[in-house]
Design an enzyme around this catalytic site. Structure first.
Site, PDB file in Angstrom:
ATOM      1  N   ASN A  36       0.628  -0.968  -0.125  1.00  0.00           N
ATOM      2  CA  ASN A  36      -0.106   0.019  -0.080  1.00  0.00           C
ATOM      3  C   ASN A  36       0.933   1.423   0.503  1.00  0.00           C
ATOM      4  O   ASN A  36       0.408   1.996   0.679  1.00  0.00           O
ATOM      5  CB  ASN A  36      -0.830   0.006   1.379  1.00  0.00           C
ATOM      6  CG  ASN A  36      -1.972   1.302   0.666  1.00  0.00           C
ATOM      7  OD1 ASN A  36      -2.318   1.283   0.084  1.00  0.00           O
ATOM      8  ND2 ASN A  36      -2.602   1.623   1.642  1.00  0.00           N
ATOM      9  N   ASN A 100      -2.222 -10.568   9.135  1.00  0.00           N
ATOM     10  CA  ASN A 100      -1.372 -10.214   9.001  1.00  0.00           C
ATOM     11  C   ASN A 100      -0.577  -8.978  10.106  1.00  0.00           C
ATOM     12  O   ASN A 100       0.298  -8.885  10.628  1.00  0.00           O
ATOM     13  CB  ASN A 100      -1.334  -8.477   7.934  1.00  0.00           C
ATOM     14  CG  ASN A 100      -0.822  -7.939   6.942  1.00  0.00           C
ATOM     15  OD1 ASN A 100       0.061  -8.236   7.100  1.00  0.00           O
ATOM     16  ND2 ASN A 100      -1.023  -7.288   6.990  1.00  0.00           N
ATOM     17  N   SER A 125      -4.837   2.406  18.034  1.00  0.00           N
ATOM     18  CA  SER A 125      -5.546   3.058  17.639  1.00  0.00           C
ATOM     19  C   SER A 125      -6.323   3.882  18.175  1.00  0.00           C
ATOM     20  O   SER A 125      -7.138   3.236  19.444  1.00  0.00           O
ATOM     21  CB  SER A 125      -6.098   2.761  16.276  1.00  0.00           C
ATOM     22  OG  SER A 125      -7.146   2.896  15.614  1.00  0.00           O
ATOM     23  N   TYR A 150     -10.513  -4.941  11.926  1.00  0.00           N
ATOM     24  CA  TYR A 150      -9.254  -4.190  11.729  1.00  0.00           C
ATOM     25  C   TYR A 150      -9.690  -4.212  13.393  1.00  0.00           C
ATOM     26  O   TYR A 150      -7.902  -3.692  14.210  1.00  0.00           O
ATOM     27  CB  TYR A 150      -9.230  -2.920  11.061  1.00  0.00           C
ATOM     28  CG  TYR A 150      -8.278  -1.897  11.847  1.00  0.00           C
ATOM     29  CD1 TYR A 150      -7.146  -1.830  10.935  1.00  0.00           C
ATOM     30  CD2 TYR A 150      -8.948  -1.065  12.364  1.00  0.00           C
ATOM     31  CE1 TYR A 150      -6.406  -0.762  11.481  1.00  0.00           C
ATOM     32  CE2 TYR A 150      -8.417   0.182  12.563  1.00  0.00           C
ATOM     33  CZ  TYR A 150      -6.758   0.394  12.266  1.00  0.00           C
ATOM     34  OH  TYR A 150      -6.332   1.429  12.469  1.00  0.00           O
ATOM     35  N   LYS A 154      -6.194  -4.652  16.480  1.00  0.00           N
ATOM     36  CA  LYS A 154      -5.315  -3.661  17.268  1.00  0.00           C
ATOM     37  C   LYS A 154      -5.476  -4.078  18.893  1.00  0.00           C
ATOM     38  O   LYS A 154      -4.495  -3.576  19.543  1.00  0.00           O
ATOM     39  CB  LYS A 154      -5.972  -2.207  16.673  1.00  0.00           C
ATOM     40  CG  LYS A 154      -5.211  -0.972  15.837  1.00  0.00           C
ATOM     41  CD  LYS A 154      -3.759  -1.561  15.440  1.00  0.00           C
ATOM     42  CE  LYS A 154      -3.462  -1.012  13.981  1.00  0.00           C
ATOM     43  NZ  LYS A 154      -1.736  -1.204  13.581  1.00  0.00           N
TER      44      LYS A 154
END
Ligand code: UD1
Length: 337
Positions: A36, A100, A125, A150, A154
């Site tokens: 990315n 990942n 985050s 997602y 975290k």
């Protein structure tokens, strides 16, 4: 000169942090799979810093590549940015996200322990707070169930770090909980470069202003906020980069076996409509936007209490919202050229 491995160092926050590391006298070593990000960032970093920053192409969960880097350079710390971050995609492909984001952290931690590389700054985050009951959020505000896979990666990564330190690991670790990073390097040479249609607000704003997107949609104007649109804490990416350098130098003075977490935001909330209007004002542009339906899973309002990072790390943001939006636009214009 101390060598700091930056995973995801060609990415948005990683590249700006590389600049600040060089300024502070470190040598960043970048590992990035360019999934990315763009290789051209490396040349830009050379132009800005004057340093030929070592670059390794590959996945930071590739242990043999990490071993190669450790052979080439004596590393004193790691800043771990590399992760997937598209909230929507994570609900469609959760395993990709866990593999990942969590997998790479595990490999890195084993690697660090094996080589006695003590210092780690981890990209967390504000998503770990969910929709908080009390605002602004301090680091002691209870974390909530994540709204997306997602967000959960975290949380899980933070938990792994806590457990590792409880196990008497010699590592010294800080998790930085980012609020909403925006802006770009004032030179306009590096900035945020989303591939495809941007998910995040400010890249969508700048691409609309540049004519790449026809129209920006504001996701809801009927929330319980001053103008009905969502509230976020928008922080300039250079300020965020500086927070990483401060976190790293702080860790270097700690005794082994240390963990702490810091919010990184400005301490102020702004609505989505305020962002749009400030962008129009500082850049003297009319934005084509409309009000649309709410986006599922959106937090209504969140902003940071920054007392802890102000006092403990001596970190204070230097850029305003207007500065950030001017730099974002400057970057988008340079991209167009
Ligand atoms: C989200 C994640 C955050 C993650 C970040 C990285 C949540 C709650 N937050 O941040 O953890 O680190 O993405 O990608 O999961 N908006 C519009 N129109 C647009 C785009 C956005 O109105 O075209 C609004 C959104 O509704 C939101 C605000 O702008 O209110 C900010 O959105 P965005 O930039 O996507 O960031 P977050 O959702 O805060």
């Amino acid at each position: 000169m101390k060598n700091i491995l930056i995973t995801g160092g060609a990415g948005y926050i990683g590249s700006h942090t590389a600049v600040e590391l060089v300024k502070a006298g470190y040598r960043p070593i970048i590992i990035d799979d360019l999934s990315n990000s763009q290789k051209a960032v490396l040349e830009r970093l050379q132009e800005i810093t004057g340093m030929d920053i070592p670059f390794y192409l590959g996945d930071c969960s590739n242990r043999s590549l990490l071993e190669q880097i450790a052979k080439d350079y004596e590393l004193s710390g790691v800043i771990h940015f590399a992760a997937f971050k598209a909230v929507g995609e994570s609900t469609q492909e959760p395993l990709k996200y866990y593999k990942n984001n969590v997998g790479s952290l595990l490999v890195l931690l084993e690697f660090m322990e094996a080589h006695s590389i003590l210092d780690l700054v981890f990209s967390s985050s504000c998503t770990v707070y969910g929709q908080p009951d009390v605002l602004p959020v301090t680091e002691d505000t209870p974390r909530k169930d994540a709204e997306s896979p997602y967000g959960n990666t975290k949380k899980v990564c933070e938990d792994i770090l806590v457990d590792l330190i409880k196990s008497k690991s010699v590592l010294r670790i800080i998790s930085l909980r980012y609020f909403n990073p925006i802006g770009a390097h004032p030179s306009g040479k590096i900035g945020e470069l989303p591939s495809g249609v941007p998910n995040n607000l400010v890249p969508f704003v700048t691409q609309t202003a540049a004519g790449i997107r026809k129209k920006l949609t504001v996701f809801g104007d009927d929330y319980d906020t001053p103008d009905g649109s969502c509230v976020r804490d928008f922080i300039h990416v250079m300020d965020l980069a500086d927070a990483h350098v401060k976190a790293l130098t702080y860790l270097e003075n700690k005794t082994p076996n240390f963990y702490d977490v810091f919010n990184v935001g400005t301490g102020d909330g702004n609505t989505v409509l305020e962002v749009i209007h400030t962008f129009e004002e500082v850049n003297d542009i009319k934005l084509n936007y409309e009000i649309g339906p709410r986006r599922p899973g959106d937090v209504v309002k969140i902003w940071a209490d920054t007392t802890k990072i102000n006092q403990v790390l001596g970190w204070h943001p230097k850029y305003s919202l207007a500065d950030s939006l001017r730099d974002s636009w400057n970057w988008e214009k340079k991209l167009k050229e």
